[in-house]
Design an enzyme around this catalytic site. Structure first.
Site, PDB file in Angstrom:
ATOM      1  N   CYS A 277      -3.879   2.174  -6.092  1.00  0.00           N
ATOM      2  CA  CYS A 277      -3.810   0.647  -6.110  1.00  0.00           C
ATOM      3  C   CYS A 277      -5.553   0.179  -6.197  1.00  0.00           C
ATOM      4  O   CYS A 277      -5.627  -0.764  -5.463  1.00  0.00           O
ATOM      5  CB  CYS A 277      -3.213   0.227  -4.801  1.00  0.00           C
ATOM      6  SG  CYS A 277      -1.367   0.452  -4.700  1.00  0.00           S
TER       7      CYS A 277
ATOM      8  N   GLN B 154      -8.997   1.350   5.926  1.00  0.00           N
ATOM      9  CA  GLN B 154      -9.315   2.773   5.596  1.00  0.00           C
ATOM     10  C   GLN B 154     -10.455   3.201   6.516  1.00  0.00           C
ATOM     11  O   GLN B 154     -10.784   4.374   6.507  1.00  0.00           O
ATOM     12  CB  GLN B 154      -9.763   2.960   4.010  1.00  0.00           C
ATOM     13  CG  GLN B 154      -8.838   2.852   3.144  1.00  0.00           C
ATOM     14  CD  GLN B 154      -7.742   3.812   3.140  1.00  0.00           C
ATOM     15  OE1 GLN B 154      -7.640   4.836   3.632  1.00  0.00           O
ATOM     16  NE2 GLN B 154      -6.355   3.263   2.835  1.00  0.00           N
TER      17      GLN B 154
ATOM     18  N   HIS C 276      -9.179  -2.256  -3.166  1.00  0.00           N
ATOM     19  CA  HIS C 276      -7.932  -1.974  -3.091  1.00  0.00           C
ATOM     20  C   HIS C 276      -7.118  -3.337  -3.824  1.00  0.00           C
ATOM     21  O   HIS C 276      -7.712  -4.518  -3.499  1.00  0.00           O
ATOM     22  CB  HIS C 276      -7.142  -1.603  -1.789  1.00  0.00           C
ATOM     23  CG  HIS C 276      -5.667  -1.357  -1.777  1.00  0.00           C
ATOM     24  ND1 HIS C 276      -4.503  -2.527  -1.790  1.00  0.00           N
ATOM     25  CD2 HIS C 276      -5.079  -0.456  -1.484  1.00  0.00           C
ATOM     26  CE1 HIS C 276      -3.520  -1.797  -1.814  1.00  0.00           C
ATOM     27  NE2 HIS C 276      -3.542  -0.556  -1.783  1.00  0.00           N
TER      28      HIS C 276
ATOM     29  N   LYS D 232      -2.199   3.312   9.491  1.00  0.00           N
ATOM     30  CA  LYS D 232      -3.390   4.144   9.234  1.00  0.00           C
ATOM     31  C   LYS D 232      -4.126   4.676  10.533  1.00  0.00           C
ATOM     32  O   LYS D 232      -4.709   5.752  10.473  1.00  0.00           O
ATOM     33  CB  LYS D 232      -4.357   3.216   8.648  1.00  0.00           C
ATOM     34  CG  LYS D 232      -4.088   2.524   7.419  1.00  0.00           C
ATOM     35  CD  LYS D 232      -3.878   3.084   6.185  1.00  0.00           C
ATOM     36  CE  LYS D 232      -3.627   2.143   4.976  1.00  0.00           C
ATOM     37  NZ  LYS D 232      -3.515   2.976   3.710  1.00  0.00           N
TER      38      LYS D 232
ATOM     39  N   ASP E  66     -12.283  -5.704   4.899  1.00  0.00           N
ATOM     40  CA  ASP E  66     -10.965  -4.848   4.772  1.00  0.00           C
ATOM     41  C   ASP E  66     -11.215  -3.404   5.521  1.00  0.00           C
ATOM     42  O   ASP E  66     -11.945  -2.337   4.900  1.00  0.00           O
ATOM     43  CB  ASP E  66     -10.619  -4.704   3.344  1.00  0.00           C
ATOM     44  CG  ASP E  66      -9.255  -3.542   3.292  1.00  0.00           C
ATOM     45  OD1 ASP E  66      -8.792  -3.275   4.297  1.00  0.00           O
ATOM     46  OD2 ASP E  66      -8.688  -3.573   2.221  1.00  0.00           O
TER      47      ASP E  66
END
Length: 403
Positions: free
Chosen positions: A361, A201, A121, A224, A198
């Protein structure tokens, strides 16, 4: 049997209609919906014990402080951090990444190398580009393969004693690809590099164990994971958090202040300047309680059913091309030959189906496939196969109208 209908009753928004049609919400990779128990926790805070934390001797302040720090401990246990103060509250994943990038601006030298993956991202690309511009460090990229996975052989060749940091998402937001982060972490550590993962997700689908992964930094956002927007976490190993300088100056992050010198507070307060999103942190803990009560293993198994079912049905639509075909979470990123993704998204919205269109993104991924963007349908544990059927019928109608 997964109790999806019982779960759906926990989410007030799933009862609404869009354009006269029952809402089918397949934009979960952008943000999840929020169960009533989390909404109630936010209302309860503002209705019953709204006060600033860590600073007051009065009852409301102490109650708010206790609830906020209880949430930190819930998050610590969920991610299996060794210590509660290794969990830093932030405004979200982007803020967490920038916090680490800012800290490393004082630790890197000209000619040092940092490595990022091609599946990132923008929020896990741009801060590192800014860091390189500031320090003279060199940014290198792990290339991707046609199936949406990383070229791990190329990663091996990129690693050297010059490598100081490696950044990678646990799961690609654009494709749903699950990256081999355990292998990435182990290889990076062999050359002495720190690793930031990261997890924005991944965390809705996977319960990460930061100690088992031996990761140096792991970042995530509450919105999320059935929580509110505007709050997230940075997990950092104590040794790294002690090395990094404060990200911002202000109240709460200090021990003593004079005009001649300021000394900083210990962890986690060193990185938590100012009044935080108090109710957001508390609600984040409630959201994790809610999902853990259902069980992440059960959630993952059910979402895999939805993914397989949706993929099978979508492949029956003429002209469909799906991007990212390796092991992944419940995301289908696709195009229909000869039709722009935006046009499909607009028609789906008219039919009550919410999907995401565009580059997500993640423009380097789109450039790799030589496309402007995709339609992304992302499923959550409160979605159903019946909703997928509605989605497929809507896609077919959109294709018929636009062909």
């Amino acid at each position: 049997m997964f109790p999806v209908e019982k779960i759906r009753a926990d989410f007030p928004i799933l009862k609404r209609q869009v354009n006269g049609k029952p809402l089918v919400y397949f934009d979960n990779a952008a943000t999840s919906q929020t169960p009533k128990i989390v909404i109630d926790a936010i209302v309860d805070y503002y209705s019953n014990y709204n006060a600033n934390i860590h600073r007051g001797v009065h009852a409301l302040s102490q109650e708010a402080t206790d609830k906020y720090e209880e949430a930190r401990i819930k998050i610590q246990k969920h991610f299996n951090a060794e210590k509660a103060y290794e969990i830093i509250f932030t405004s979200g994943t982007t803020d967490s990444i920038n916090m680490v990038a800012s800290g490393f601006s004082e630790l890197l030298e000209k000619g040092d190398e940092i490595i990022v993956s091609a599946l990132e991202h923008h929020s896990n690309i741009v801060p590192w580009q800014m860091l390189c511009k500031k320090t003279g460090a060199i940014l290198k990229v792990i290339p991707m393969l046609q199936n949406g996975t990383l070229d791990m052989n190329a990663f091996d060749e990129l690693l050297s004693d010059k490598t100081k940091m490696v950044f990678c998402n646990h799961v690609s937001n654009a494709l749903g690809t699950i990256n081999p982060i355990k292998e990435i972490i182990e290889k990076a550590h062999k050359v002495g590099a720190a690793v930031l993962i990261d997890g924005a997700q991944a965390t809705p689908h996977i319960k990460p164990d930061v100690q088992e992964l031996d990761v140096d930094f792991y970042v995530a956002s509450a919105h999320k994971i059935c929580g509110p927007t505007g709050v997230g976490i940075l997990y950092g190993k104590e040794k790294w958090l002690e090395k990094l300088p404060p990200y911002q100056g202000g109240g709460e992050m200090i021990e003593t202040v004079t005009f001649e010198k300021t000394t900083y507070a210990g962890l986690p307060h060193k990185f938590e300047a100012g009044t935080p999103n108090i109710c957001g942190g508390i609600a984040f803990g409630v959201a994790l309680d809610y999902m853990n009560a259902i069980g992440f293993d059960k959630i993952a198994a059910y979402e895999e059913e939805l993914l397989q079912y949706g993929t099978k049905k979508l492949k029956e639509v003429d002209g469909v091309l799906i991007y990212g075909t390796s092991k992944k979470t419940a995301v289908i990123s696709f195009n229909v030959e000869g039709i722009h993704s935006y046009d499909i998204g607009v028609i789906l919205d008219k039919l009550g189906v919410a999907v995401r269109t565009g580059h997500h993104c993640a423009q380097p991924i789109m450039n790799f496939y030589k496309i402007p963007g995709t339609v992304r349908a992302s499923f959550s544990f409160y979605n159903t196969k019946e909703e997928i059927d509605i989605f497929i019928a809507a896609v077919k109608k959109a294709v018929m109208m636009l062909s």
